[in-house]
Design an enzyme around this catalytic site. Structure first.
Site, PDB file in Angstrom:
ATOM      1  N   HIS A 196      22.875  56.344  -2.247  1.00 26.24           N
ATOM      2  CA  HIS A 196      21.472  56.756  -2.318  1.00 26.24           C
ATOM      3  C   HIS A 196      20.806  56.868  -0.952  1.00 26.24           C
ATOM      4  CE1 HIS A 196      20.743  52.247  -2.468  1.00 26.24           C
ATOM      5  NE2 HIS A 196      19.815  52.601  -1.597  1.00 26.24           N
ATOM      6  N   GLU A 260      16.206  56.661  -3.928  1.00 23.85           N
ATOM      7  CA  GLU A 260      15.509  55.398  -4.148  1.00 23.85           C
ATOM      8  C   GLU A 260      14.089  55.517  -3.597  1.00 23.85           C
ATOM      9  OE1 GLU A 260      15.425  50.756  -2.570  1.00 23.85           O
ATOM     10  OE2 GLU A 260      17.203  51.988  -2.183  1.00 23.85           O
ATOM     11  N   HIS A 287      14.748  65.534   6.130  1.00 20.24           N
ATOM     12  CA  HIS A 287      14.471  65.980   4.770  1.00 20.24           C
ATOM     13  C   HIS A 287      15.570  65.528   3.828  1.00 20.24           C
ATOM     14  CE1 HIS A 287      16.908  69.362   6.533  1.00 20.24           C
ATOM     15  NE2 HIS A 287      17.563  69.202   5.395  1.00 20.24           N
ATOM     16  N   GLU A 333      14.322  70.316   1.042  1.00 19.58           N
ATOM     17  CA  GLU A 333      14.953  71.617   1.202  1.00 19.58           C
ATOM     18  C   GLU A 333      15.528  72.062  -0.139  1.00 19.58           C
ATOM     19  OE1 GLU A 333      18.151  73.785   4.238  1.00 19.58           O
ATOM     20  OE2 GLU A 333      18.284  71.615   3.879  1.00 19.58           O
TER      21      GLU A 333
END
Length: 347
Positions: A196, A260, A287, A333
């Site tokens: 994550h 998360e 990003h 993105e």
């Protein structure tokens, strides 16, 4: 009179056809096919950073060079035969780390990316889940890499935080019960997952609604820490989290490509922007990225959802990438999953 009526009828027919075509195109995207493709970090020295992530078992699955713009992109992912996305096209994966290198930073003594945990805060860490956490952490330490938190530090003896060459935090979590791997000396890099990416959020209700209703993610797990005044929310694409937990605690420890969201109690009551997006100074994290089944249709869907855009598909020279802003102004993105369709131009 008849000619004017005919022209009016033709115009109405054209508008009706165009409206139907727009509606059809906007529904030609299925959020259940979206993937949380990658998270981007700016790095000082790509050789040092790639070496570190390769030590964690990742491989460079794609590299894009932009010499005219003086930057390169390195995409690293788990790609062993045991990996979740072994052999897949880079846009058809989850859990990629994109390293962005701007030429010359490796020789600039004053350049240091911002890791997001020093002020101003925003981005927190990426996380790798491993088979035998004690052996995995020892292997990282033996290679000379530093830790923000070792397993034995503090009260939480089941997680560690390694530091990459730019001081980005890399959380290490266990796929198997920690008390059953204490005496295991080996670790299999092929079983690792880029589990994550964590970002801090101002308002949990606003962010959870955005990522579920707009981005199409599923809330997989919630960890409430009332004594410490914060909650964690784990979201992703794919099936719901299983009822059983591989490591006895976390049912998503063996997953890849999760987001998360960390919410500290009370931040929703603060005025204005609370967290740093990583793209204004000081820069570091850039990003997250979602790959979609139909890029143009997905962007039309986002438009209908009323998103705030950083870059529309039609903006600038790059017509094959868009950027949506989340409620905290983190950039998302949006790219074409090239295994599901052709991107409108070469990315």
């Amino acid at each position: 009179m008849l000619s004017a009526l005919r022209r009016t009828t033709q115009l109405l027919n054209h508008l009706t056809t165009a409206s139907k075509a727009y509606a059809t195109t906007a529904t030609m995207t299925d959020p259940s096919k979206y993937k949380f493709n990658h998270s981007m970090l700016r790095v000082k020295d790509p050789k040092a950073s790639v070496k570190f992530y390769e030590h964690l078992g990742m491989s460079v699955v794609n590299k894009l060079e932009f010499p005219d713009n003086k930057f390169d992109l390195y995409f690293l992912a788990y790609d062993s035969p045991k990996a979740a996305s072994h052999g897949s096209h880079w846009t058809d994966r989850e859990g990629i780390i994109e390293l962005t290198h701007n030429y010359g930073t490796e020789n600039d003594d004053n350049y240091k990316p911002h890791n997001g945990n020093k002020e101003p805060q925003g981005f927190g860490h990426v996380c790798v889940s491993v088979d035998n956490i004690q052996a995995a952490c020892k292997r990282i330490s033996d290679a000379g890499y530093r830790f923000q938190k070792r397993l034995e530090d503090g009260r939480m003896r089941s997680i560690a935080f390694a530091l990459d060459p730019d001081d980005y935090w890399v959380e290490i979590i266990a796929q198997n019960p920690v008390d059953q791997t204490e005496d295991v000396k080996e670790t299999d890099l092929g079983t690792y997952r880029m589990n994550h990416t964590m970002v801090r959020i101002k308002d949990k209700d606003v962010s959870l609604k955005f990522y579920q209703e707009v981005m199409g993610m599923r809330l997989l797990r919630t960890s409430e820490n009332t004594s410490a005044n914060f909650n964690l929310y784990f979201l992703g694409y794919g099936p719901p989290a299983g009822e059983k937990s591989a490591n006895g605690v976390n049912p998503t420890a063996d997953r890849e490509g999760l987001l998360e969201l960390t919410w500290n109690y009370g931040t929703e009551k603060k005025e204005g922007k609370v967290y740093h997006d990583g793209n204004s100074e000081p820069q570091g994290f850039g990003h997250i990225c979602v790959s979609v089944d139909n890029l143009e249709a997905a962007c039309k869907r986002f438009e209908e959802k009323g998103v705030e855009w950083k870059k529309r598909l039609t903006d600038g020279r790059m017509k094959n990438v868009a950027f949506v802003l989340d409620p905290d102004s983190y950039w998302i993105e949006v790219i074409q999953n090239e295994s599901l369709g052709k991107a409108p131009g070469k990315y």
